[in-house]
Design a protein around this motif. Sequence first.
Motif, PDB file in Angstrom:
ATOM      1  N   ASP A 273     -60.272  82.084 -81.974  1.00 10.56           N
ATOM      2  CA  ASP A 273     -60.517  82.406 -83.093  1.00 10.56           C
ATOM      3  C   ASP A 273     -59.101  83.583 -83.327  1.00 10.56           C
ATOM      4  N   VAL A 274     -59.079  84.627 -82.721  1.00 11.76           N
ATOM      5  CA  VAL A 274     -58.599  86.264 -83.334  1.00 11.76           C
ATOM      6  C   VAL A 274     -57.139  85.678 -83.345  1.00 11.76           C
TER       7      VAL A 274
ATOM      8  N   LEU B 233     -50.529  94.614 -82.564  1.00  9.55           N
ATOM      9  CA  LEU B 233     -51.057  93.393 -82.115  1.00  9.55           C
ATOM     10  C   LEU B 233     -50.724  93.067 -80.933  1.00  9.55           C
ATOM     11  N   HIS B 234     -49.173  92.804 -80.437  1.00  7.27           N
ATOM     12  CA  HIS B 234     -49.236  92.427 -79.198  1.00  7.27           C
ATOM     13  C   HIS B 234     -49.651  93.231 -78.003  1.00  7.27           C
ATOM     14  N   THR B 235     -50.002  94.629 -78.175  1.00  8.12           N
ATOM     15  CA  THR B 235     -50.496  94.911 -77.334  1.00  8.12           C
ATOM     16  C   THR B 235     -51.633  94.459 -76.902  1.00  8.12           C
ATOM     17  N   ILE B 236     -52.736  94.552 -77.981  1.00  8.69           N
ATOM     18  CA  ILE B 236     -53.787  93.248 -78.409  1.00  8.69           C
ATOM     19  C   ILE B 236     -53.525  91.708 -77.521  1.00  8.69           C
ATOM     20  N   VAL B 237     -52.868  91.596 -77.850  1.00  7.72           N
ATOM     21  CA  VAL B 237     -52.897  90.359 -76.986  1.00  7.72           C
ATOM     22  C   VAL B 237     -52.379  90.334 -75.692  1.00  7.72           C
ATOM     23  N   ASP B 238     -52.248  91.491 -75.112  1.00  4.57           N
ATOM     24  CA  ASP B 238     -51.501  91.818 -73.992  1.00  4.57           C
ATOM     25  C   ASP B 238     -52.943  92.156 -73.332  1.00  4.57           C
TER      26      ASP B 238
ATOM     27  N   LEU C 126     -45.450  83.235 -85.063  1.00  4.14           N
ATOM     28  CA  LEU C 126     -44.803  84.820 -84.223  1.00  4.14           C
ATOM     29  C   LEU C 126     -46.177  85.252 -84.072  1.00  4.14           C
ATOM     30  N   VAL C 127     -47.148  84.945 -83.620  1.00  2.41           N
ATOM     31  CA  VAL C 127     -48.339  84.636 -83.153  1.00  2.41           C
ATOM     32  C   VAL C 127     -48.354  84.387 -81.928  1.00  2.41           C
ATOM     33  N   GLY C 128     -48.170  83.461 -81.201  1.00  2.00           N
ATOM     34  CA  GLY C 128     -47.576  82.381 -80.643  1.00  2.00           C
ATOM     35  C   GLY C 128     -47.017  83.236 -80.218  1.00  2.00           C
ATOM     36  N   ALA C 129     -45.603  84.383 -80.034  1.00  2.00           N
ATOM     37  CA  ALA C 129     -44.288  84.379 -79.438  1.00  2.00           C
ATOM     38  C   ALA C 129     -44.932  85.826 -78.539  1.00  2.00           C
ATOM     39  N   MET C 130     -46.872  86.242 -79.130  1.00  5.63           N
ATOM     40  CA  MET C 130     -46.864  87.372 -78.806  1.00  5.63           C
ATOM     41  C   MET C 130     -46.920  87.538 -76.955  1.00  5.63           C
ATOM     42  N   ALA C 131     -46.821  86.720 -76.958  1.00  8.93           N
ATOM     43  CA  ALA C 131     -47.567  86.356 -75.319  1.00  8.93           C
ATOM     44  C   ALA C 131     -46.474  85.984 -74.490  1.00  8.93           C
ATOM     45  N   THR C 132     -45.119  85.724 -74.892  1.00  6.26           N
ATOM     46  CA  THR C 132     -43.932  84.873 -74.126  1.00  6.26           C
ATOM     47  C   THR C 132     -43.057  86.064 -74.948  1.00  6.26           C
ATOM     48  N   ASP C 133     -42.082  85.888 -73.358  1.00  3.78           N
ATOM     49  CA  ASP C 133     -40.593  87.236 -73.166  1.00  3.78           C
ATOM     50  C   ASP C 133     -39.814  86.951 -74.476  1.00  3.78           C
ATOM     51  N   ALA C 134     -40.491  85.397 -75.330  1.00  4.46           N
ATOM     52  CA  ALA C 134     -39.422  86.354 -76.305  1.00  4.46           C
ATOM     53  C   ALA C 134     -39.481  87.055 -77.738  1.00  4.46           C
ATOM     54  N   TRP C 135     -41.141  87.253 -77.607  1.00  4.08           N
ATOM     55  CA  TRP C 135     -41.894  88.849 -77.683  1.00  4.08           C
ATOM     56  C   TRP C 135     -40.473  89.307 -78.713  1.00  4.08           C
ATOM     57  N   GLN C 136     -40.609  90.386 -77.958  1.00  7.26           N
ATOM     58  CA  GLN C 136     -38.857  92.081 -78.803  1.00  7.26           C
ATOM     59  C   GLN C 136     -37.935  91.132 -79.852  1.00  7.26           C
TER      60      GLN C 136
END
Length: 141
Positions: A64-65, A52-57, A14-24
């Motif tokens: 660590d985060v 959280l997605h906004t934080i990653v972006d 889930l966290v790995g997907a936050m920075a991908t096109d698969a996020w939504q």
Amino acid sequence: MDPITVAGMAGTALVGAMATDAWQQTRDGVVALWRRVHPERAEDVGEELTRLHTIVDDRQRNTDVDAAMAQLWQLRLRDLLLADPALTAELTARLARLTDVIAAGGAAAAGQVVGTQHLEGHASDGGRVYQAARDITITER
């Protein structure tokens, strides 16, 4: 797989997907699972995932985060699966699809060809067949 193992893998994915096109699609899938077990909390989960997605972006990737976020979601998903163990199979299937999408995105970004292959070989009269979809090393004695 048992719910705790699935939740651990899913939290990390889930966290790995936050920075991908698969996020939504990933976010919507998690919210759908929550809606089935705790419908009163599903929208809050969706809003938190969006934050959280906004934080990653908005930041550079920080392992660590990311690890802390993964642990948080591992625990939340574990609790969800323990509340409704029937969701374990569904989350396992979603996890497999997500892992494929993330891997394909990483391979495409690295310039690799992503797809499927069908290899078929036939040997007769002591013949040998060597096949590889990528690298192959053959050592004969």
